[in-house]
Write a protein that holds these residues in place. Structure first.
Motif, short mmCIF file in Angstrom:
data_model
loop_
_atom_site.label_atom_id
_atom_site.label_comp_id
_atom_site.label_asym_id
_atom_site.label_seq_id
_atom_site.Cartn_x
_atom_site.Cartn_y
_atom_site.Cartn_z
N ARG A 208 -13.91 -26.34 -10.28
CA ARG A 208 -13.97 -27.75 -9.89
C ARG A 208 -12.76 -28.55 -10.36
NH1 ARG A 208 -18.91 -29.59 -13.95
NH2 ARG A 208 -17.67 -29.64 -15.85
N ASP A 209 -12.11 -28.13 -11.46
CA ASP A 209 -10.95 -28.87 -11.94
C ASP A 209 -9.84 -28.92 -10.90
OD1 ASP A 209 -11.02 -27.97 -15.49
OD2 ASP A 209 -12.31 -29.22 -14.25
N LEU A 210 -9.80 -27.93 -10.00
CA LEU A 210 -8.76 -27.90 -8.98
C LEU A 210 -8.92 -29.03 -7.97
CD1 LEU A 210 -8.52 -24.06 -8.31
CD2 LEU A 210 -6.97 -25.48 -9.66
N LEU A 211 -10.11 -29.56 -7.83
CA LEU A 211 -10.33 -30.64 -6.86
C LEU A 211 -9.56 -31.90 -7.27
CD1 LEU A 211 -14.17 -30.28 -6.18
CD2 LEU A 211 -12.26 -29.31 -4.89
N ASP A 212 -9.33 -32.07 -8.57
CA ASP A 212 -8.60 -33.24 -9.04
C ASP A 212 -7.14 -33.19 -8.67
OD1 ASP A 212 -7.50 -34.66 -12.09
OD2 ASP A 212 -8.61 -35.72 -10.54
N GLU A 213 -6.62 -31.99 -8.33
CA GLU A 213 -5.23 -31.86 -7.96
C GLU A 213 -4.98 -32.17 -6.48
OE1 GLU A 213 -4.34 -28.21 -11.12
OE2 GLU A 213 -3.62 -28.09 -9.05
N LEU A 214 -6.06 -32.27 -5.70
CA LEU A 214 -5.89 -32.49 -4.26
C LEU A 214 -5.38 -33.90 -3.98
CD1 LEU A 214 -9.19 -30.84 -2.98
CD2 LEU A 214 -6.90 -29.84 -3.02
N PRO A 215 -4.47 -34.07 -3.04
CA PRO A 215 -4.03 -35.42 -2.68
C PRO A 215 -5.16 -36.21 -2.05
CG PRO A 215 -3.08 -33.76 -1.20
CD PRO A 215 -3.74 -33.01 -2.30
N PRO A 216 -5.08 -37.53 -2.08
CA PRO A 216 -6.19 -38.38 -1.64
C PRO A 216 -6.61 -38.18 -0.19
CG PRO A 216 -4.61 -39.66 -2.90
CD PRO A 216 -3.98 -38.33 -2.65
N HIS A 217 -5.69 -37.75 0.69
CA HIS A 217 -6.04 -37.63 2.09
C HIS A 217 -6.91 -36.42 2.38
CE1 HIS A 217 -2.62 -34.83 1.92
NE2 HIS A 217 -3.15 -34.26 2.97
N VAL A 218 -7.05 -35.50 1.44
CA VAL A 218 -7.84 -34.29 1.67
C VAL A 218 -9.32 -34.64 1.60
CG1 VAL A 218 -8.40 -31.97 0.85
CG2 VAL A 218 -6.05 -32.81 0.72
N GLU A 219 -10.06 -34.24 2.62
CA GLU A 219 -11.50 -34.47 2.63
C GLU A 219 -12.20 -33.35 1.88
OE1 GLU A 219 -15.28 -35.10 5.72
OE2 GLU A 219 -13.26 -34.75 6.50
N VAL A 220 -12.99 -33.72 0.89
CA VAL A 220 -13.75 -32.74 0.11
C VAL A 220 -15.22 -32.83 0.50
CG1 VAL A 220 -14.46 -31.99 -2.19
CG2 VAL A 220 -12.14 -32.84 -1.81
N ILE A 221 -15.78 -31.71 0.95
CA ILE A 221 -17.18 -31.66 1.36
C ILE A 221 -17.94 -30.85 0.31
CG2 ILE A 221 -18.81 -30.87 3.11
CD1 ILE A 221 -16.60 -31.29 5.17
N ASP A 222 -18.98 -31.44 -0.23
CA ASP A 222 -19.75 -30.80 -1.30
C ASP A 222 -20.78 -29.86 -0.68
OD1 ASP A 222 -21.89 -32.11 -3.97
OD2 ASP A 222 -21.07 -30.12 -3.58
N ALA A 223 -20.58 -28.56 -0.88
CA ALA A 223 -21.54 -27.57 -0.38
C ALA A 223 -22.27 -26.93 -1.55
CB ALA A 223 -20.82 -26.50 0.45
N ALA A 224 -22.44 -27.69 -2.63
CA ALA A 224 -23.03 -27.14 -3.85
C ALA A 224 -24.45 -26.64 -3.59
CB ALA A 224 -23.05 -28.21 -4.94
#
Length: 417
Positions: A208-224
């Motif tokens: 999950r720490d890698l999600l903080d490195e994504l630029p703001p325009h990247v859409e993150v979808i939570d499939a937890a």
């Protein structure tokens, strides 16, 4: 901030360990920013009537305190740092105004110009953290920040510090194994594909720490898929992959471990193939071997174990849906590694003993392996059910059964041959 728009932001590293931080809103922005705040040791309070499954899991694990309600004036009292990431503009304005009055540095996800602090594009390489902020005459440029960040981090990792040309991914889906949890254990290829993604569909067990490195325009979808909690049905995940790929996006399906080790990766690859969508599979380090290794347990060892077997323990031995031959496993002399078996370990141990396995066989339960929260609980096959309950072992955990559990750097060397 408008009257100071011509002045650059002053960069600073905040030491938040043990200091109160308030996050208003429990959506995607909070999901992406909370891991870094947790890693910084902040004393975090989340104020939000709802949260994504991954954020909820952080609260359930005790990493943050969650007050399930809307923001109220006074919530930022004695706060060192605030992140306002809610969908209610009025609440965001009110929280921002309170932060201004109390002189609390405040980040706004909805209106950067109304904030008193900005979140830089961050990346990490070993013991170095890179934080980049860029501005233009029109304001902030987060994509430029992310591109510079990526160039610096990649240069640090390969030892050159040479900025590569920006790469763009062709539409399609990449099934990326993120490894057991430590963000440094994802493959170089997996990290590169993440940096080039337009959409990331992430599991809770991914790094999950890698999600903080994504630029703001990247859409993150939570499939937890939180055990026995809320989840996104596999069919819905498949459909999300298909829809975003058909929309011309570069999609990364970020999974924990390896996509094909109890990760339903082939189901997703088959669904994509049926729609004619290209799919790239990036293997990951499986928790079945990496987590025992991180806990000092070799799954094989000369003179002790010549084989190891990896088994899913999500279905109890007596369940008619079980595809596992527990009697055959009990006869093996090698190592047995169980995944997704925390709540079934008592029944599994009883079944193995009933089929002839020595009750004194050593067992180790390794929770949150390779992460800062890793812990190991030792037992025997006869006691592991009670120990797991008494020690409050929770998923994710890898369970190792066999004589290798007793092997360590200080143990007797193996016999010749």
């Amino acid at each position: 901030m408008a009257e100071h728009a011509d002045h650059p932001a002053y960069p600073v590293g905040l030491r938040l360990s043990g200091r109160r931080v308030v996050v208003v809103g429990g959506g995607q922005v909070a999901q992406r920013r909370l891991p870094a705040l947790i890693a910084a040791g902040a004393d975090i309070t989340l104020i939000s009537p709802s949260a994504t499954p991954s954020v909820e899991a952080m609260a359930d694990a005790g990493e943050i305190r969650w007050e399930r309600r809307r923001y109220r004036d006074g919530d930022l009292g004695d706060t060192w740092y605030a992140l306002v990431a809610c969908s209610d503009p009025a609440a965001a304005d009110a929280a921002s105004a309170e932060a201004e009055r109390s002189r609390t540095w405040c980040v706004r996800s909805d209106d950067a110009e109304a904030a008193t602090a900005w979140t830089p594009a961050t990346g990490r390489s070993e013991n170095v953290t890179v934080a980049v902020l860029t501005t233009t005459s029109q304001g902030r440029d987060p994509r430029h920040s992310a591109a510079i960040r990526d160039a610096i981090v990649e240069g640090l990792r390969d030892g050159t510090l040479a900025a590569p040309h920006h790469r763009t991914r062709a539409p399609g889906v990449s099934l990326v194994g993120g490894g057991p949890g430590d963000p440094d254990l994802i493959t170089v290829r997996g990290r590169r594909l993440l940096a080039e993604a337009d959409v990331v569909i992430a599991d809770r067990l991914g790094p999950r720490d890698l999600l903080d490195e994504l630029p703001p325009h990247v859409e993150v979808i939570d499939a937890a898929k939180i055990p026995y909690g809320r989840y996104m049905a596999q069919e819905a995940i498949n459909q999300a992959l298909i829809e975003h790929a058909k929309a011309g996006k570069a999609v990364v399906r970020l999974k924990g471990g390896d996509p094909f080790v109890f990760g339903r990766g082939m189901e997703e690859a088959q669904a994509l193939a049926a729609e004619g969508i290209s799919c790239t599979v990036v293997p990951g380090i499986s928790s079945s071997i990496s987590v025992p290794g991180a806990a000092g347990i070799p799954v094989t060892h000369r003179g002790v174990a010549h084989e190891f077997t990896v088994v899913s323990g999500h279905v109890a031995p007596e369940d008619p849906r079980s595809l596992v031959d527990w009697a055959a496993l009990a006869r093996l002399r090698g190592t047995l590694v169980l995944l997704m078996a925390v709540d079934k370990i008592g029944a599994i141990a009883a079944a193995l003993i009933a089929h002839g396995k020595d009750p004194e066989t050593p067992v180790a339960l390794v929770q949150e392996g390779t992460t800062a929260a890793q812990r190991r609980v030792d037992a025997t096959l006869a006691t592991v059910g009670e120990r797991a309950v008494a020690e409050e072992v929770r998923p994710p955990a890898v369970i190792v059964i066999g004589e290798v559990v007793a092997v360590g750097p200080d143990s007797v060397a193996p016999p010749a041959g």
